[in-house]
Write a protein that holds these residues in place. Structure first.
Motif, PDB file in Angstrom:
ATOM      1  N   VAL A  43       3.876 -10.429  10.017  1.00 61.08           N
ATOM      2  CA  VAL A  43       4.903 -10.218   9.263  1.00 61.08           C
ATOM      3  C   VAL A  43       4.802  -9.823   7.780  1.00 61.08           C
ATOM      4  O   VAL A  43       5.533  -8.909   7.248  1.00 61.08           O
ATOM      5  CB  VAL A  43       5.697 -11.681   9.243  1.00 61.08           C
ATOM      6  CG1 VAL A  43       6.797 -11.569   8.154  1.00 61.08           C
ATOM      7  CG2 VAL A  43       6.224 -12.136  10.571  1.00 61.08           C
ATOM      8  N   ASN A  44       3.745 -10.175   7.244  1.00 60.04           N
ATOM      9  CA  ASN A  44       3.050  -9.839   5.848  1.00 60.04           C
ATOM     10  C   ASN A  44       2.915  -8.216   5.742  1.00 60.04           C
ATOM     11  O   ASN A  44       3.279  -7.588   4.689  1.00 60.04           O
ATOM     12  CB  ASN A  44       1.899 -10.466   5.225  1.00 60.04           C
ATOM     13  CG  ASN A  44       2.426 -11.795   4.725  1.00 60.04           C
ATOM     14  OD1 ASN A  44       3.769 -12.416   4.605  1.00 60.04           O
ATOM     15  ND2 ASN A  44       1.726 -12.754   4.766  1.00 60.04           N
ATOM     16  N   SER A  45       2.036  -7.803   6.711  1.00 59.18           N
ATOM     17  CA  SER A  45       1.855  -6.293   6.722  1.00 59.18           C
ATOM     18  C   SER A  45       3.142  -5.494   7.015  1.00 59.18           C
ATOM     19  O   SER A  45       3.211  -4.342   6.498  1.00 59.18           O
ATOM     20  CB  SER A  45       0.704  -6.040   7.970  1.00 59.18           C
ATOM     21  OG  SER A  45       1.512  -6.332   9.350  1.00 59.18           O
ATOM     22  N   VAL A  46       4.167  -5.998   7.987  1.00 58.81           N
ATOM     23  CA  VAL A  46       5.273  -5.100   8.191  1.00 58.81           C
ATOM     24  C   VAL A  46       6.054  -5.169   6.934  1.00 58.81           C
ATOM     25  O   VAL A  46       6.659  -3.981   6.676  1.00 58.81           O
ATOM     26  CB  VAL A  46       6.104  -5.764   8.974  1.00 58.81           C
ATOM     27  CG1 VAL A  46       7.421  -5.143   9.204  1.00 58.81           C
ATOM     28  CG2 VAL A  46       5.532  -5.508  10.657  1.00 58.81           C
ATOM     29  N   LYS A  47       5.911  -6.174   5.983  1.00 58.25           N
ATOM     30  CA  LYS A  47       6.796  -6.316   4.681  1.00 58.25           C
ATOM     31  C   LYS A  47       6.191  -5.235   3.805  1.00 58.25           C
ATOM     32  O   LYS A  47       7.000  -4.680   2.775  1.00 58.25           O
ATOM     33  CB  LYS A  47       6.727  -7.806   4.043  1.00 58.25           C
ATOM     34  CG  LYS A  47       7.567  -8.736   4.501  1.00 58.25           C
ATOM     35  CD  LYS A  47       7.389  -9.960   4.094  1.00 58.25           C
ATOM     36  CE  LYS A  47       8.430 -11.078   4.710  1.00 58.25           C
ATOM     37  NZ  LYS A  47       8.330 -12.268   3.884  1.00 58.25           N
ATOM     38  N   GLU A  48       4.724  -5.339   3.855  1.00 62.00           N
ATOM     39  CA  GLU A  48       3.995  -4.273   2.576  1.00 62.00           C
ATOM     40  C   GLU A  48       4.165  -2.980   3.125  1.00 62.00           C
ATOM     41  O   GLU A  48       4.457  -2.123   2.174  1.00 62.00           O
ATOM     42  CB  GLU A  48       2.684  -4.735   2.967  1.00 62.00           C
ATOM     43  CG  GLU A  48       2.071  -5.837   2.119  1.00 62.00           C
ATOM     44  CD  GLU A  48       0.712  -6.325   2.265  1.00 62.00           C
ATOM     45  OE1 GLU A  48      -0.147  -5.268   2.842  1.00 62.00           O
ATOM     46  OE2 GLU A  48       0.290  -7.230   2.162  1.00 62.00           O
ATOM     47  N   ILE A  50       6.956  -1.740   4.594  1.00 61.03           N
ATOM     48  CA  ILE A  50       8.437  -1.666   4.260  1.00 61.03           C
ATOM     49  C   ILE A  50       8.279  -1.061   2.821  1.00 61.03           C
ATOM     50  O   ILE A  50       9.125  -0.325   2.368  1.00 61.03           O
ATOM     51  CB  ILE A  50       9.343  -2.398   4.568  1.00 61.03           C
ATOM     52  CG1 ILE A  50       9.418  -2.569   6.434  1.00 61.03           C
ATOM     53  CG2 ILE A  50      10.584  -2.430   4.058  1.00 61.03           C
ATOM     54  CD1 ILE A  50      10.303  -3.845   6.842  1.00 61.03           C
ATOM     55  N   ASN A  51       7.916  -2.112   1.916  1.00 55.55           N
ATOM     56  CA  ASN A  51       7.890  -1.773   0.687  1.00 55.55           C
ATOM     57  C   ASN A  51       7.258  -0.466   0.369  1.00 55.55           C
ATOM     58  O   ASN A  51       7.708   0.352  -0.767  1.00 55.55           O
ATOM     59  CB  ASN A  51       7.151  -3.043  -0.157  1.00 55.55           C
ATOM     60  CG  ASN A  51       7.884  -4.170  -0.039  1.00 55.55           C
ATOM     61  OD1 ASN A  51       9.155  -4.174   0.175  1.00 55.55           O
ATOM     62  ND2 ASN A  51       7.247  -5.515  -0.259  1.00 55.55           N
ATOM     63  N   GLU A  52       5.930  -0.015   0.745  1.00 52.22           N
ATOM     64  CA  GLU A  52       5.525   1.187   0.649  1.00 52.22           C
ATOM     65  C   GLU A  52       6.354   2.405   0.811  1.00 52.22           C
ATOM     66  O   GLU A  52       6.501   3.352   0.069  1.00 52.22           O
ATOM     67  CB  GLU A  52       4.325   1.346   1.237  1.00 52.22           C
ATOM     68  CG  GLU A  52       3.070   0.683   0.891  1.00 52.22           C
ATOM     69  CD  GLU A  52       1.903   0.653   1.782  1.00 52.22           C
ATOM     70  OE1 GLU A  52       1.787   1.499   2.651  1.00 52.22           O
ATOM     71  OE2 GLU A  52       1.012  -0.219   1.442  1.00 52.22           O
ATOM     72  N   GLU A  53       7.153   2.298   2.022  1.00 51.52           N
ATOM     73  CA  GLU A  53       7.996   3.017   2.435  1.00 51.52           C
ATOM     74  C   GLU A  53       9.001   3.223   1.461  1.00 51.52           C
ATOM     75  O   GLU A  53       9.513   4.436   0.917  1.00 51.52           O
ATOM     76  CB  GLU A  53       8.872   2.961   3.807  1.00 51.52           C
ATOM     77  CG  GLU A  53       7.868   3.335   4.902  1.00 51.52           C
ATOM     78  CD  GLU A  53       7.338   4.672   5.087  1.00 51.52           C
ATOM     79  OE1 GLU A  53       8.203   5.510   4.891  1.00 51.52           O
ATOM     80  OE2 GLU A  53       6.374   4.929   5.305  1.00 51.52           O
ATOM     81  N   ILE A  54       9.628   2.321   0.832  1.00 49.12           N
ATOM     82  CA  ILE A  54      10.626   2.308  -0.194  1.00 49.12           C
ATOM     83  C   ILE A  54      10.342   3.242  -1.437  1.00 49.12           C
ATOM     84  O   ILE A  54      10.824   3.704  -1.985  1.00 49.12           O
ATOM     85  CB  ILE A  54      11.428   0.694  -0.434  1.00 49.12           C
ATOM     86  CG1 ILE A  54      11.928   0.351   0.740  1.00 49.12           C
ATOM     87  CG2 ILE A  54      12.205   0.894  -1.696  1.00 49.12           C
ATOM     88  CD1 ILE A  54      12.542  -1.344   0.677  1.00 49.12           C
ATOM     89  N   HIS A  55       8.982   2.524  -1.736  1.00 48.37           N
ATOM     90  CA  HIS A  55       8.051   3.191  -3.196  1.00 48.37           C
ATOM     91  C   HIS A  55       8.128   4.732  -2.720  1.00 48.37           C
ATOM     92  O   HIS A  55       8.470   5.507  -3.672  1.00 48.37           O
ATOM     93  CB  HIS A  55       7.049   2.644  -3.229  1.00 48.37           C
ATOM     94  CG  HIS A  55       6.337   3.018  -4.406  1.00 48.37           C
ATOM     95  ND1 HIS A  55       6.805   2.814  -5.882  1.00 48.37           N
ATOM     96  CD2 HIS A  55       4.993   3.766  -4.682  1.00 48.37           C
ATOM     97  CE1 HIS A  55       6.141   3.401  -6.367  1.00 48.37           C
ATOM     98  NE2 HIS A  55       5.012   3.920  -6.060  1.00 48.37           N
ATOM     99  N   LEU A  56       7.790   5.105  -1.563  1.00 49.17           N
ATOM    100  CA  LEU A  56       7.529   6.594  -1.200  1.00 49.17           C
ATOM    101  C   LEU A  56       8.906   7.234  -1.095  1.00 49.17           C
ATOM    102  O   LEU A  56       9.039   8.443  -1.888  1.00 49.17           O
ATOM    103  CB  LEU A  56       6.956   6.664   0.261  1.00 49.17           C
ATOM    104  CG  LEU A  56       5.447   6.320   0.210  1.00 49.17           C
ATOM    105  CD1 LEU A  56       5.098   6.589   1.856  1.00 49.17           C
ATOM    106  CD2 LEU A  56       4.506   7.415  -0.611  1.00 49.17           C
ATOM    107  N   GLU A  57       9.973   6.826  -0.956  1.00 49.78           N
ATOM    108  CA  GLU A  57      11.076   7.142  -0.879  1.00 49.78           C
ATOM    109  C   GLU A  57      11.615   7.529  -2.530  1.00 49.78           C
ATOM    110  O   GLU A  57      11.979   8.406  -2.697  1.00 49.78           O
ATOM    111  CB  GLU A  57      12.204   6.409  -0.186  1.00 49.78           C
ATOM    112  CG  GLU A  57      12.254   6.369   1.388  1.00 49.78           C
ATOM    113  CD  GLU A  57      13.328   5.605   1.739  1.00 49.78           C
ATOM    114  OE1 GLU A  57      14.157   5.153   1.604  1.00 49.78           O
ATOM    115  OE2 GLU A  57      13.017   5.323   2.867  1.00 49.78           O
TER     116      GLU A  57
END
Length: 147
Positions: A43-48, A50-57
């Motif tokens: 779950v933590n790796s999925v959250k990370e 997702i956060n990276e994807e948001i930051h990349l966007e």
């Protein structure tokens, strides 16, 4: 935990002790703990991610904004200075200055020297004038020679 109270957990623990017995209960509890730990890591790796994807966007949005600003600046520059016409003018000037191509080698032009060689009499006059000027500049040296 999971919407269950203490009493429900106690009932599950009593059923587990009766069903598994005291021999298998500790190893089963360790396996259940490992399972929950793995689930938590997943779950933590999925959250990370997702956060990276948001930051990349966000980075992509910033890059697109900079690109748009650069394109706007380019159009402003092109509107003030017509780059293509300047390029055409430079090319035409270059073409006008290039000499025509011929098969024969081009000989350099002979230029007359701007000075002429002095005669011997002129050289003697220049040397004597230089000596007289030197003597006039240093009259004390001549007086010492006489003494």
């Amino acid at each position: 935990m999971f919407g269950m109270g203490f009493s429900e957990l106690l009932v599950i623990a009593v059923i587990a002790v009766l069903f598994l017995g005291p021999d298998k209960l500790p190893s089963t509890m360790v396996e259940i703990a490992k399972f929950f730990r793995n689930m938590k890591q997943t779950v933590n790796s999925v959250k990370e991610s997702i956060n990276e994807e948001i930051h990349l966007e966000d980075i992509k949005k910033e890059a697109l904004e900079y690109k748009q600003k650069l394109l706007e600046a380019e159009t402003k520059i092109n509107s003030t200075v017509n780059v293509h016409s300047l390029n055409d003018e430079i090319n035409s000037l270059i073409e006008d200055e290039t000499p025509p191509q011929t098969d024969k080698p081009v000989k350099p032009k002979y230029e007359e020297p701007t000075f002429k060689k002095r005669s011997a009499a002129q050289e003697e006059t220049i040397q004597s004038t230089a000596q007289e000027t030197a003597q006039q500049a240093n009259p004390l040296k001549e007086e010492k020679k006489d003494v």
